[in-house]
Design a protein around this motif. Sequence first.
Motif, PDB file in Angstrom:
ATOM      1  N   VAL A  55       1.223  -4.895   2.117  1.00  0.00           N
ATOM      2  CA  VAL A  55       2.596  -4.445   2.350  1.00  0.00           C
ATOM      3  C   VAL A  55       3.237  -4.040   1.022  1.00  0.00           C
ATOM      4  CG1 VAL A  55       4.898  -5.161   3.091  1.00  0.00           C
ATOM      5  CG2 VAL A  55       2.892  -5.822   4.443  1.00  0.00           C
ATOM      6  N   LEU A  56       3.031  -4.849  -0.004  1.00  0.00           N
ATOM      7  CA  LEU A  56       3.571  -4.542  -1.325  1.00  0.00           C
ATOM      8  C   LEU A  56       2.999  -3.234  -1.862  1.00  0.00           C
ATOM      9  CD1 LEU A  56       5.165  -5.263  -3.877  1.00  0.00           C
ATOM     10  CD2 LEU A  56       3.197  -6.646  -4.618  1.00  0.00           C
ATOM     11  N   LEU A  59       4.625  -0.380  -0.102  1.00  0.00           N
ATOM     12  CA  LEU A  59       6.008  -0.257  -0.558  1.00  0.00           C
ATOM     13  C   LEU A  59       6.071   0.456  -1.911  1.00  0.00           C
ATOM     14  CD1 LEU A  59       8.986  -0.920  -0.086  1.00  0.00           C
ATOM     15  CD2 LEU A  59       8.597  -3.124  -1.196  1.00  0.00           C
ATOM     16  N   LEU A  60       5.169   0.102  -2.807  1.00  0.00           N
ATOM     17  CA  LEU A  60       5.117   0.752  -4.120  1.00  0.00           C
ATOM     18  C   LEU A  60       4.785   2.236  -3.978  1.00  0.00           C
ATOM     19  CD1 LEU A  60       3.257  -1.976  -6.220  1.00  0.00           C
ATOM     20  CD2 LEU A  60       5.640  -1.256  -6.482  1.00  0.00           C
ATOM     21  N   VAL A  62       5.364   4.166  -1.371  1.00  0.00           N
ATOM     22  CA  VAL A  62       6.505   4.843  -0.753  1.00  0.00           C
ATOM     23  C   VAL A  62       7.595   5.103  -1.790  1.00  0.00           C
ATOM     24  CG1 VAL A  62       8.436   4.505   0.849  1.00  0.00           C
ATOM     25  CG2 VAL A  62       6.083   4.058   1.598  1.00  0.00           C
ATOM     26  N   ILE A  63       7.897   4.114  -2.605  1.00  0.00           N
ATOM     27  CA  ILE A  63       8.944   4.267  -3.624  1.00  0.00           C
ATOM     28  C   ILE A  63       8.557   5.334  -4.643  1.00  0.00           C
ATOM     29  CG2 ILE A  63      10.117   3.124  -5.538  1.00  0.00           C
ATOM     30  CD1 ILE A  63       9.985   0.527  -3.891  1.00  0.00           C
ATOM     31  N   ALA A 188      -0.875  -2.694   6.685  1.00  0.00           N
ATOM     32  CA  ALA A 188       0.433  -2.054   6.555  1.00  0.00           C
ATOM     33  C   ALA A 188       0.304  -0.542   6.491  1.00  0.00           C
ATOM     34  CB  ALA A 188       1.153  -2.572   5.306  1.00  0.00           C
ATOM     35  N   LEU A 192       1.945   1.789   9.386  1.00  0.00           N
ATOM     36  CA  LEU A 192       2.999   2.733   9.001  1.00  0.00           C
ATOM     37  C   LEU A 192       2.553   4.163   9.274  1.00  0.00           C
ATOM     38  CD1 LEU A 192       5.774   3.208   7.861  1.00  0.00           C
ATOM     39  CD2 LEU A 192       4.822   3.093   5.543  1.00  0.00           C
TER      40      LEU A 192
END
Length: 305
Positions: A55-56, A59-60, A62-63, A188, A192
Amino acid sequence: MSLFLLALAMILDAVAGEPRWLWSRAPHPAIIMGKAVGALDKALNAGSGRRIKGVLAVLLLVICAGLTGWVISLFGPVAEIIAAAILLAQKSLVDHVRAVSDGLRQSDEAGRAAVAMIVSRDVSQSTPSDTARAAIESLSENFSDGVIAPAFWFLIGGLPGIMIYKAVNTADSMIGYLTPRHAAFGWAAARLDDLLNWVPARLSAGLIAAMGDVMGTWAAVVVDAKGHRSPNAGWPEAAMARALNIALAGPRSYHGTVQPLAWVNGSARRDLTPADIDAAVAMVWKAWGLVLGLVLVTGGISWVF
């Protein structure tokens, strides 16, 4: 404004595709995204808590992808058009699939070599019909993943939107597998990617069905799509199968093991030829043209009013 930018990006992609002179000298964004995913996989996919680490990682991604898209957009509409065109894949997609058709017309081996470039299944023992079927399935699925989904997310979120989508899609293609190494870490990315492709997959099916004049059999498309192993890929495949009156999917081999997957439009013709690949390519171009027309008309209406 986004509608006209998208239209110009679609046209640029259709004309230029992925010029070898450029990408032989500079890394393609997909390569950069792939290296980022690989680095995160190597750094985080170990020990306990792999799902949280996955998940992390997403997230990285995506950012970073969103910020990169935002920075590029600051350079103005020309930069946005070029960047969006690079992240669309209509011409490169049909070129790769046409290579399978051309290969099959030369020999079975040439066809298998060409299709091995675009599918992950084992094609070493594929018959010419199996090879043609694999090419058409790849074309159908990637019309959604490589054209409609990026266009959709560009309209929703501009350049950051399309960059985020491509980063997640790249991650899913690399780590979104139910293997011992990636079942937890890639969870994840896979979920997604399924979410981001949910609407585009159904839009793609509708576009193909409309241009294939099979909207009257939409209920059958839905049934076949829901029976597919993928929550999204089955939609454009089911629409293409009905549009061409052929059977797709069915049993195929992965890593030496034949998986008894369900047929899509299984009662239709199963003996496929290079001509069927050509018909599928023509259908995808028609669907692409419908999208371009809708984008231009909608953009014109919004500009007038």
